[in-house]
Scaffold this motif. Structure first.
Motif, PDB file in Angstrom:
ATOM      1  N   TYR A 273       0.828  -1.204   0.000  1.00 34.89           N
ATOM      2  CA  TYR A 273       0.000   0.000   0.000  1.00 34.89           C
ATOM      3  C   TYR A 273       0.867   1.261   0.000  1.00 34.89           C
ATOM      4  CZ  TYR A 273      -3.348   3.526   1.544  1.00 34.89           C
ATOM      5  OH  TYR A 273      -4.112   4.665   1.631  1.00 34.89           O
ATOM      6  N   ILE A 276       2.290   1.737  -3.495  1.00 39.01           N
ATOM      7  CA  ILE A 276       1.313   1.994  -4.549  1.00 39.01           C
ATOM      8  C   ILE A 276       0.664   3.362  -4.416  1.00 39.01           C
ATOM      9  CG2 ILE A 276      -0.942   1.282  -5.456  1.00 39.01           C
ATOM     10  CD1 ILE A 276      -0.173  -1.591  -4.684  1.00 39.01           C
ATOM     11  N   PHE A 280      -0.574   5.895  -7.293  1.00 33.67           N
ATOM     12  CA  PHE A 280      -2.010   5.861  -7.568  1.00 33.67           C
ATOM     13  C   PHE A 280      -2.606   7.266  -7.490  1.00 33.67           C
ATOM     14  CE2 PHE A 280      -6.228   5.738  -5.478  1.00 33.67           C
ATOM     15  CZ  PHE A 280      -6.976   5.200  -6.520  1.00 33.67           C
ATOM     16  N   PHE A 418       5.110  -4.493  -6.360  1.00 35.67           N
ATOM     17  CA  PHE A 418       3.734  -4.001  -6.431  1.00 35.67           C
ATOM     18  C   PHE A 418       3.601  -2.741  -7.286  1.00 35.67           C
ATOM     19  CE2 PHE A 418       3.223  -6.965  -2.983  1.00 35.67           C
ATOM     20  CZ  PHE A 418       1.927  -7.436  -3.164  1.00 35.67           C
ATOM     21  N   THR A 419       4.627  -1.896  -7.343  1.00 38.05           N
ATOM     22  CA  THR A 419       4.543  -0.756  -8.258  1.00 38.05           C
ATOM     23  C   THR A 419       4.610  -1.228  -9.710  1.00 38.05           C
ATOM     24  OG1 THR A 419       6.938  -0.414  -7.960  1.00 38.05           O
ATOM     25  CG2 THR A 419       5.449   0.987  -6.676  1.00 38.05           C
ATOM     26  N   PHE A 422       1.201  -2.522 -10.439  1.00 38.86           N
ATOM     27  CA  PHE A 422       0.305  -1.372 -10.629  1.00 38.86           C
ATOM     28  C   PHE A 422       0.481  -0.794 -12.025  1.00 38.86           C
ATOM     29  CE2 PHE A 422      -0.309   3.235 -10.591  1.00 38.86           C
ATOM     30  CZ  PHE A 422      -1.618   3.320 -10.146  1.00 38.86           C
ATOM     31  N   ILE A 436      -4.854  -3.900  -9.654  1.00 38.82           N
ATOM     32  CA  ILE A 436      -4.022  -3.946  -8.451  1.00 38.82           C
ATOM     33  C   ILE A 436      -4.875  -3.967  -7.194  1.00 38.82           C
ATOM     34  CG2 ILE A 436      -3.802  -1.424  -8.252  1.00 38.82           C
ATOM     35  CD1 ILE A 436      -1.071  -4.080  -7.516  1.00 38.82           C
TER      36      ILE A 436
END
Length: 463
Positions: A273, A276, A280, A418-419, A422, A436
């Motif tokens: 989180y 991201i 985001f 995770f990026t 994303f 994502i």
């Protein structure tokens, strides 16, 4: 779910030796907790202070293309975390054998020196080397957690670890502010600093020197005033079989495995989180983000930090006292999916692009962020559960080191992973650009399953 009250609270077996200590016999040593929390702030302060300028520093020192800066930035941070993962168990073992205080003081001095050297680096190789050197001195993280646990009883641990978590958040908040405001002072403050001289030749030294000064004051205050918490017993034959537990034996101890897994699961959600959300928020609305400006992102990051602090300081101690650490974990596990669901829900409101939907978005977003940050209580709750399952006080440092080794490894991998996921979701517009968040919600939902297997607290002996 087991509910607890002040008279029926689970035993902190790792700290109290399975013998209940009435709270009046051991009040919380506030001065010691304050000193340890001050030392706690040093690591995130040093870690996050370089974030505002590290990309520019890499470009200045390496003369590389802008498109390559991200790679070297990620490499620098990943190697720092990997270094921590490699040495963490060593520091935990040292803290259990030599003592908590020597490891703490030595590590604080080491971080101080490494921080100064990083600010003086003139090549990418030196930057990576000195950043890894800072990672070597990871003993602060292990020992402070352990010492706060050993200063606490089952009645005071929630309050003490709330302050521990708050001090970490404070370091996270102040680090980027110091780094950004003090980097390249000759350019930022030409009226104060000349465009020639030391700070012109070493534009990132001032930030590092100020952070190092804070680290040095923490090291000296710990050396002079912090009390040793490791209780050393005279060596007698067969006196304490738990003292010499190997790491493998520790991992096989009752409930340790599931607690370590849950710890790791929570950290994956947190690291994912954290990696991201800035991207985001920056991503345009039509691609699935919010299209925020840097100023808007900064303000929301401030709201995020303030909300976490409020939950940890005001809500967590009474909530943990009422429903126990397990209850807090389970409550957060149920809340995580809704917290993540709020992100694409906000984008849907923006995509509707009507006056009403945009107004609703600006009402919805701060409320969702402030309320959703309550999931941060899971970080402190799982730490308390980890302390509770330690087979012996003599291996508490090692157990914390094992947990933090895993955390450091995850911190080295999760942000980049995770990026990237994303970015792929945005590029392909899979699931409308929300792929994502589908993944994050699924990962969050499985936490509630793991939480069911956490060890139930022991009731105090009535005798």
């Amino acid at each position: 779910m087991v509910t607890t009250t002040s008279d029926d609270v689970h035993e902190t077996t790792a700290l109290l030796g399975r013998n209940r200590v009435p709270k009046e016999e051991k009040p919380l040593p506030k001065a010691q907790i304050l000193l340890l929390c001050y030392a706690r702030a040093v690591e995130p302060l040093a870690f996050f202070s370089i974030f505002p300028y590290v990309s520019q520093m890499i470009q200045d020192n390496g003369g590389i293309k802008f498109s390559d800066v991200g790679f070297y930035t990620g490499l620098t941070e990943s190697l720092f975390s990997l270094t921590q993962a490699i040495v963490m168990i060593f520091w935990g073992r040292a803290a259990d054998r030599v003592g908590r205080k020597p490891v703490l003081v030595f590590s604080l001095f080491g971080v101080t020196v490494a921080t100064v050297l990083f600010g003086l680096a003139k090549s990418i190789t030196q930057m990576v080397l000195f950043r890894c050197l800072a990672g070597v001195f990871a003993g602060t993280i292990v020992t402070i957690r352990t010492m706060i646990a050993e200063h606490s009883t089952s009645e005071t641990q929630a309050r003490s670890f709330s302050w521990f978590a708050f001090s970490g958040n404070l370091g996270l908040f102040l680090g980027p502010l110091l780094g950004g405001s003090l980097a390249n002072p000759a350019r930022q403050y030409p009226g104060v600093f000349k465009d020639t001289g030391f700070f012109a030749d070493y534009p990132y030294a001032l930030s590092s020197l100020v952070v190092a000064l804070i680290g040095a004051t923490a090291a000296f205050s710990s050396l002079l005033f912090v009390q040793e918490t490791l209780k050393k017993e005279p060596a007698t034959s067969g006196s304490n079989p738990d003292k010499d537990l190997s790491t493998w034996q520790l991992l096989k101890a009752p409930s340790v495995g599931i607690v370590l897994y849950t710890y790791g699961h929570i950290m994956v959600l947190a690291f994912a989180y954290t990696a991201i959300i800035p991207v985001f928020w920056f991503t345009p609305t039509y691609l699935g983000g919010y299209g925020f400006t840097p100023l808007q992102i900064s303000v929301l990051m401030g709201v995020n930090g303030a909300a976490q602090s409020a939950w940890l300081l005001l809500a967590f101690p009474p909530l943990q006292k009422k429903i126990g650490s397990n209850g807090v974990i389970r409550l957060c596990a149920y809340a995580y999916p809704f917290f993540f669901l709020a992100c694409p829900a906000g984008n849907i409101l923006l995509r509707l692009d009507s006056e009403v939907s945009v107004k609703l978005f600006w009402i919805f977003l701060p409320i969702a962020l402030a309320v959703g940050c309550g999931v941060s209580m899971s970080f402190t709750a799982i730490q308390l559960i980890l302390n509770d399952v330690s087979p012996s006080p003599k291996v508490l440092g090692t157990l914390n080191a094992v947990a933090l080794t895993g955390v450091s490894g995850l911190r080295a991998i999760c942000p980049a992973l995770f990026t990237t996921l994303f970015a792929l979701g945005v590029r392909t517009q899979l699931a409308g650009g929300y792929a994502i968040w589908v993944l994050m919600i699924l990962l969050a939902a499985t936490l509630s399953v793991a939480a069911r297997y956490l060890p139930e607290p022991e009731k105090p002996d009535e005798s």
